[in-house]
Design a protein around this motif. Structure first.
Motif, short mmCIF file in Angstrom:
data_model
loop_
_atom_site.label_atom_id
_atom_site.label_comp_id
_atom_site.label_asym_id
_atom_site.label_seq_id
_atom_site.Cartn_x
_atom_site.Cartn_y
_atom_site.Cartn_z
N GLU A 454 -14.77 16.73 -9.46
CA GLU A 454 -14.58 15.81 -10.58
C GLU A 454 -13.84 14.54 -10.18
O GLU A 454 -14.12 13.45 -10.67
CB GLU A 454 -13.81 16.51 -11.71
CG GLU A 454 -14.61 17.56 -12.45
CD GLU A 454 -14.54 18.92 -11.78
OE1 GLU A 454 -14.11 18.99 -10.60
OE2 GLU A 454 -14.93 19.92 -12.43
N GLN A 455 -12.87 14.69 -9.27
CA GLN A 455 -12.09 13.52 -8.88
C GLN A 455 -12.89 12.50 -8.08
O GLN A 455 -12.41 11.39 -7.82
CB GLN A 455 -10.84 13.93 -8.10
CG GLN A 455 -11.08 14.85 -6.95
CD GLN A 455 -10.88 16.30 -7.31
OE1 GLN A 455 -11.51 16.80 -8.23
NE2 GLN A 455 -9.97 16.97 -6.62
N GLY A 456 -14.11 12.87 -7.68
CA GLY A 456 -14.97 11.92 -7.00
C GLY A 456 -15.69 10.98 -7.94
O GLY A 456 -16.43 10.10 -7.49
N ASP A 457 -15.49 11.13 -9.24
CA ASP A 457 -16.12 10.26 -10.23
C ASP A 457 -15.64 8.81 -10.04
O ASP A 457 -14.51 8.54 -9.62
CB ASP A 457 -15.77 10.74 -11.63
CG ASP A 457 -16.56 10.01 -12.70
OD1 ASP A 457 -16.07 8.97 -13.17
OD2 ASP A 457 -17.65 10.47 -13.07
N ALA A 458 -16.51 7.87 -10.37
CA ALA A 458 -16.19 6.45 -10.19
C ALA A 458 -14.94 6.03 -10.95
O ALA A 458 -14.27 5.07 -10.56
CB ALA A 458 -17.38 5.61 -10.64
N GLU A 462 -10.26 3.89 -7.60
CA GLU A 462 -9.14 3.08 -7.11
C GLU A 462 -8.18 3.89 -6.26
O GLU A 462 -7.65 3.39 -5.26
CB GLU A 462 -8.39 2.47 -8.30
CG GLU A 462 -7.19 1.61 -7.88
CD GLU A 462 -6.43 1.05 -9.07
OE1 GLU A 462 -5.39 0.40 -8.85
OE2 GLU A 462 -6.87 1.28 -10.22
N HIS A 463 -7.94 5.14 -6.63
CA HIS A 463 -6.95 5.96 -5.93
C HIS A 463 -7.57 7.09 -5.11
O HIS A 463 -6.85 7.81 -4.43
CB HIS A 463 -5.97 6.57 -6.94
CG HIS A 463 -5.27 5.56 -7.79
ND1 HIS A 463 -4.39 4.64 -7.27
CD2 HIS A 463 -5.35 5.31 -9.12
CE1 HIS A 463 -3.92 3.88 -8.25
NE2 HIS A 463 -4.50 4.25 -9.37
N THR A 470 -7.62 11.18 2.00
CA THR A 470 -6.54 11.04 2.99
C THR A 470 -7.09 10.62 4.35
O THR A 470 -6.98 11.36 5.33
CB THR A 470 -5.70 12.33 3.12
OG1 THR A 470 -6.59 13.43 3.41
CG2 THR A 470 -4.95 12.62 1.85
N PRO A 471 -7.72 9.45 4.41
CA PRO A 471 -8.37 9.04 5.67
C PRO A 471 -7.38 8.95 6.82
O PRO A 471 -6.23 8.56 6.64
CB PRO A 471 -8.94 7.66 5.32
CG PRO A 471 -8.12 7.17 4.18
CD PRO A 471 -7.74 8.39 3.40
#
Length: 517
Positions: A454-458, A462-463, A470-471
């Protein structure tokens, strides 16, 4: 009585109880145990494995215990050393792995006094153990101490309870901690043989409901039983890579892609074995109210993630299904698009195929999910993964334990972050016995797995990179070289095939250069 006598008695009792492998990290309070173990190793009484840090020691013991299907002891000094076992303990508890956690401690008289390296070790692991016990150098005698050790080993094995798992044995030792007698032969103690409970009669499943056999992370024996049931009943076999069941005529390669399709929506009954954790379609299946779930068990409290099982049994029988149910699954599987090109998934598939008849340890991130779509093959690799809690830490140490446990060439498949989490797994003490590993790193510079959640949503773009991907720009190849491993860098399937071939003479890291996630 003295602490050196306690140490020798504990080691003798471990040997008598059938423990053959002990993992240890260096320390002062456990010094007597370490010397007694080293002397026992030199005599051939047991095998001692030294690991420089306790976190790694816990995971090495975990891999050994899973690979040998036996109880393995891990010995630490007091304080944070003992606490560093916690990640491996948590994984062992949820995966039902037989670990005996032997933590040296200060005497009770020093607790809560501010004494050096002294904390509240009794109960340190809370509810993450199936039992705990304690002995002290100022209380009891050799017979009493041996009894406690013997009971702790039996409890960890689950032989009577049906619930194997970690057991904490806290050993409180007063100074002096060592003497020359620690290097002498162990006292002969009676060997105790624990008999397994008798196998119950098979539960006969009624014919009729459209049934699949779903196998999550499992022991090789449970996976074999699940596969045999699927083949005898002619039911589709939906098997995760570490199930020990992903092979044979009933295994469906792309099962998780089909669960939300028409054929998947027709499922009426699931025979569940092991611990399924890899995909949300499986989770949704187990929670569908119209689907009956029965559990094929190998322990007292088998996993039931849908919390809906109506039957639990050690064995099932069923009449062969003479409908077209299995054929329809096989046809739908054959119609799925197949993979081509250079990608993390294609790397995983090549590793799976190259390791047939060997041993494969997989990190708990995208790698094992890619394997979950790998083609079914004859003689698949003996595949292991830490799926009890599915953490990414300790993978290299776990793999080292599996390599020691089984006389098979061992490959590790993991992502770059999982690799960086356990770099000390490449560090081996002088004189320590280790088998070489082929470590295949999916190097995409970060945590790609989160992009599919879910956190991959557009809306969170920004974050997203900072707090999820964590690249990192670590040169994995240079790090591996600096720690003494051989290194091969590849950027094509052809180069990968070469790197996966040939006999392995030393631990080698195969760095697969992939597009950044």
């Amino acid at each position: 009585m003295s602490s050196p006598v306690v140490a020798r008695t504990v080691v003798a009792a471990l040997r008598a109880a059938g423990v053959r492998d002990v993992v240890c990290s260096p320390g002062s309070r456990n010094g007597g145990l370490s010397l007694a173990l080293a002397a026992a190793h030199a005599r051939g009484d047991l095998r001692l494995h030294m690991v420089l840090d306790e976190r790694g020691a816990g995971f090495l013991a975990l891999g050994l215990a899973k690979g040998t299907s036996s109880t393995v002891a891990v010995v630490t000094t007091s304080g944070t050393a003992a606490a560093n076992l916690t990640p491996a303990v948590a994984e062992a508890f949820h995966a039902g792995v037989r670990l005996l956690l032997v933590t040296a401690d200060r005497p009770v008289s020093l607790h809560d006094s501010g004494a050096n390296q002294t904390t509240r070790q009794w109960g340190l692991f809370g509810d993450l153990v199936v039992g705990r016990a304690r002995i002290a150098s100022d209380s009891g005698d050799e017979a009493a101490w041996a009894f406690v050790v013997r009971r702790a080993v039996a409890l960890a094995s689950g032989v009577r309870t049906g619930r194997p798992g970690p057991v904490h044995l806290n050993v409180e030792l007063a100074e002096p901690l060592v003497d020359a007698d620690l290097l002498g032969p162990l006292n002969d103690l009676p060997v105790e043989h624990q008999g397994l409970p008798g196998a119950s009669a098979a539960y006969r499943l009624p014919t009729g409901p459209r049934t699949v056999v779903l196998v999550g992370d499992a022991t090789p024996d449970l996976g074999r039983r699940a596969r045999e049931l699927a083949e005898s009943a002619r039911w589709p076999l939906l098997a995760e890579p570490s199930s020990g069941a992903r092979t044979g005529q009933c295994a469906i390669t792309g099962y998780r892609l089909l669960l939300d399709e028409a054929v998947g929506q027709e499922i009426e009954r699931v025979v569940l074995a092991g611990h399924p954790t890899l995909s949300r379609p499986v989770t949704r299946l187990l929670r569908r109210p119209e689907v009956e779930v029965v559990l094929l068990a190998d322990r007292a409290l088998p996993d039931d993630p849908g919390q809906r099982a109506v039957v639990v049994a050690d064995r099932f029988e069923a009449e062969p299904d003479d409908s077209d149910w299995l054929a329809r699954w096989q046809a739908a599987d054959a119609a799925l698009d197949r993979l081509s090109g250079w990608s993390a998934r294609s790397v995983a598939e090549r590793v799976w195929q190259a390791c047939r008849g060997q041993q494969l340890v997989v990190g708990s991130s995208n790698g094992i999910r890619h394997l979950d779509l790998a083609p079914v093959v004859d003689d698949p690799p003996l595949t292991w993964a830490n799926r009890g809690l599915a953490g990414i830490d300790g993978t290299l140490h776990t793999a080292a334990g599996h390599a020691l446990a089984n006389d098979l060439p061992t490959t590790v498949l993991l992502g770059d972050l999982t690799f960086l989490h356990d770099l000390t797994g490449l560090v081996v003490g002088e004189g320590e016995r280790r088998r070489p590993l082929r470590i295949v790193v999916l190097d995409d510079h970060g945590g790609a797995i989160f992009s599919g959640l879910e956190q991959g949503d557009a809306a969170y773009a920004e974050h997203f990179s900072r707090v999820f991907t964590t690249p990192q720009q670590v040169d994995v190849a240079e790090v591996a070289r600096g720690l003494g491993a051989g290194v091969v860098e590849v950027s094509s399937l052809e180069e990968l095939d070469v790197a996966l071939g040939g006999e392995l003479q030393r631990t080698t890291v195969v760095v697969c250069r992939l597009p950044a996630c």
